[in-house]
Design an enzyme around this catalytic site. Sequence first.
Site, PDB file in Angstrom:
ATOM      1  N   ASP A 194      -0.084  -7.987  10.264  1.00 45.71           N
ATOM      2  CA  ASP A 194       0.672  -6.881   9.682  1.00 45.71           C
ATOM      3  C   ASP A 194       0.819  -7.098   8.180  1.00 45.71           C
ATOM      4  O   ASP A 194       0.772  -8.233   7.685  1.00 45.71           O
ATOM      5  CB  ASP A 194       2.063  -6.790  10.308  1.00 45.71           C
ATOM      6  CG  ASP A 194       2.018  -6.478  11.796  1.00 45.71           C
ATOM      7  OD1 ASP A 194       1.015  -5.884  12.232  1.00 45.71           O
ATOM      8  OD2 ASP A 194       2.976  -6.840  12.503  1.00 45.71           O
ATOM      9  N   ARG A 195       1.031  -6.023   7.460  1.00 46.35           N
ATOM     10  CA  ARG A 195       1.147  -6.082   5.996  1.00 46.35           C
ATOM     11  C   ARG A 195       2.194  -7.111   5.536  1.00 46.35           C
ATOM     12  O   ARG A 195       1.960  -7.874   4.599  1.00 46.35           O
ATOM     13  CB  ARG A 195       1.502  -4.699   5.452  1.00 46.35           C
ATOM     14  CG  ARG A 195       1.620  -4.645   3.937  1.00 46.35           C
ATOM     15  CD  ARG A 195       1.830  -3.230   3.444  1.00 46.35           C
ATOM     16  NE  ARG A 195       1.744  -3.170   1.996  1.00 46.35           N
ATOM     17  CZ  ARG A 195       1.266  -2.157   1.308  1.00 46.35           C
ATOM     18  NH1 ARG A 195       0.829  -1.081   1.947  1.00 46.35           N
ATOM     19  NH2 ARG A 195       1.231  -2.174  -0.002  1.00 46.35           N
TER      20      ARG A 195
END
Length: 296
Positions: free
Chosen positions: A134-135
């Site tokens: 995930d970012r």
Amino acid sequence: MLEFKVSAADHCRQLEGFLHVILPDASPSYVRKLASSGHVRVNDHPAESSSVLCLEDVITIKESGKTKALLRSVRPDLEILFEDTWIVVFNKPPGLPMHRAAEVDDVNLVDVGSRLLNRRDGGNGKLRPVNRLDRGTSGAVILAKSSTAAGMFGRQLKEDGLDKLYLAIVDGRLQGEGTITVPLGGKEAETRYKTLFNGPRHALVAVYPITGRMHQIRLHFKSIGHPICGDVRYGGSILNELRGHALHSFRSSIIHPATGESIKVFAPLPEDFLQVVKSIAGEEYIPILQALSGLP
């Protein structure tokens, strides 16, 4: 001889990754040759490229014209942890997305990594993610150098999975160890954890995802009332030190489908994560760091 002392930023970095950091323009074959030829020593002992470095270790490198010319005092924006002719493993910083978002021309891991290797090697290839983070999550992420490699490693992950250990800082005090089995998206999901340290309001936790559902770790810790710090989407507290989530992919293991080699890659903790650990652990900070490489 060139001499370096391992700081917190390089604690649990493997020797190969350390050489890539200080010699960012060196080819992977040159990095491996340095270690295998005995030109690099750790605490005055021979060391392999996979050797895990610890705080205060002293690294010495036999000085040569080529090594000195490749040496850089400024660290690269994107750190290589492992590389061969098939894949490259980067230590993804928190806040960096894997891909360019459709609506904006974002800086992203695939483009930055591709440019880095093309500039170094004089090519024009594009990297392909084998696994994703995930970012807001940091740590080890595998990218393939070709469509063939992407297919091989993709099948390997689908069939055998990627053995991963994450480190997380969660809200609240969390005792002992346990297993979370809350289904996600109508599918079975399992996350195991072990608490490493409890501070006044937060806990440092080793996390072992057994399945690989989307946002699994984040959702599972939310489900037991201990969301990941910095993960505002799922109820985590805001910490000024953090650029993303206090969730880090610390160790990844895979059997190389082309060589049969067992590859284990460690990703040292980012600076903001280290600062939070230091703030909650106080005098226990150094012992906690020293214990990380021995986690099962």
